[in-house]
Scaffold this active site. Structure first.
Site, mmCIF file in Angstrom:
data_model
loop_
_atom_site.group_PDB
_atom_site.id
_atom_site.type_symbol
_atom_site.label_atom_id
_atom_site.label_comp_id
_atom_site.label_asym_id
_atom_site.label_seq_id
_atom_site.Cartn_x
_atom_site.Cartn_y
_atom_site.Cartn_z
ATOM 1 N N SER A 145 1.873 -3.140 -1.724
ATOM 2 C CA SER A 145 3.096 -2.954 -0.949
ATOM 3 C C SER A 145 4.225 -3.717 -1.604
ATOM 4 C CB SER A 145 2.905 -3.473 0.488
ATOM 5 O OG SER A 145 4.127 -3.510 1.189
ATOM 6 N N TYR A 158 0.626 -10.250 6.165
ATOM 7 C CA TYR A 158 0.530 -8.964 5.460
ATOM 8 C C TYR A 158 1.062 -9.091 4.044
ATOM 9 C CZ TYR A 158 1.316 -4.026 4.374
ATOM 10 O OH TYR A 158 1.319 -2.792 3.773
#
Length: 256
Positions: A145, A158
């Site tokens: 990501s 995250y």
């Protein structure tokens, strides 16, 4: 015959990026293993779509945080087709928490996110490595990501888990060459139900509007955009390993 087609194992492929990747690779001549953790009906629908494109499919539940599940996923492909040519580590999870809210995350949150996003990817790589090394070729694509590059996203936990996945991609590329190539894609904001449900409709729409107004390409990713880049690493890019490709419309560049 379908048994002669290359095989792709795609974790977290009942929806979103994973489902788009399964459909695209099926269209490009792969048999596919479709993995889900909870959404069995959605996974079966993806399988039907892939079969309509000529692929043979396996649909299997697995929690990639569990090593036994990872090994069982790999074994299911070997039992059916005797080969695994590509692994796409797409399964992921998050905890939505504002970055300034340090009390909003617990150690358990970090363990859960790392268990799926980082450790799960490692366990899947370990499960497919023997057959890829035996065949002398294989491609692994980790879905990281932009959060792991820029340090933003749904939560600090995250971002940290995806940053670790990016670093692990480089380590694995060194360790597993020349037989296996290991690369990562780093999507930015991706249209779809995952973020819409996590952010809420109002914040989701506001984020899209802001990104479209402030990124160089004036658009945000779709699952199909990400699938195209995964397919690039899977079906081509034979000289490329250890690479991290940003798929964010230029968000990381900002605007003057």
């Amino acid at each position: 015959m379908s048994k002669n087609r290359p095989v792709a194992l795609i974790t977290g492929s009942s929806s979103g990026i994973g489902a788009a990747t399964a459909r695209l690779l099926a269209e490009r001549g792969y048999n596919v293993v479709i993995n889900y953790s909870r959404s069995a009906d959605a996974a079966e629908q993806v399988a039907k779509e892939c079969e309509a494109l000529g692929a043979d499919t396996i649909v299997q539940q697995a929690n990639v945080a569990e090593d036994a599940d990872c090994r069982a996923l790999a074994q299911s492909a070997l039992d059916r087709w005797g080969r695994i040519d590509a692994l796409v580590n797409n399964a992921g999870t998050t905890r939505f928490c504002a970055h300034e809210n340090l009390e909003g995350l617990s150690a358990e949150d970090f363990h859960t996110l790392y268990g799926v996003n980082t450790i799960g990817a490692f366990q899947m790589v370990r499960a497919v490595t023997p057959t890829m090394q035996q065949s002398g070729q294989g491609s692994i694509v980790n879905v990281a990501s932009i959060a792991g590059v820029m340090g933003f996203g749904s939560s600090i936990a995250y971002a940290a888990s995806k940053g670790a996945l990016i670093t692990m991609t480089k380590s694995l590329a060194r360790a597993l060459g020349p037989a296996i190539r290991v690369n990562a894609v780093c999507p930015g904001f991706v249209r779809g139900s995952w973020l819409a449900e996590g952010l809420g409709e109002k914040r989701y729409n506001a984020m899209i509007a802001r990104l479209e107004a402030n990124t160089p390409l004036a658009r945000v990713c779709t699952p199909e955009d990400v699938a195209e880049s995964i397919a690039y690493f899977t079906t081509g890019a034979g000289i490329t390993t250890g690479e991290t490709l940003l798929l964010d419309g230029g968000t990381h560049l900002g605007r003057m």
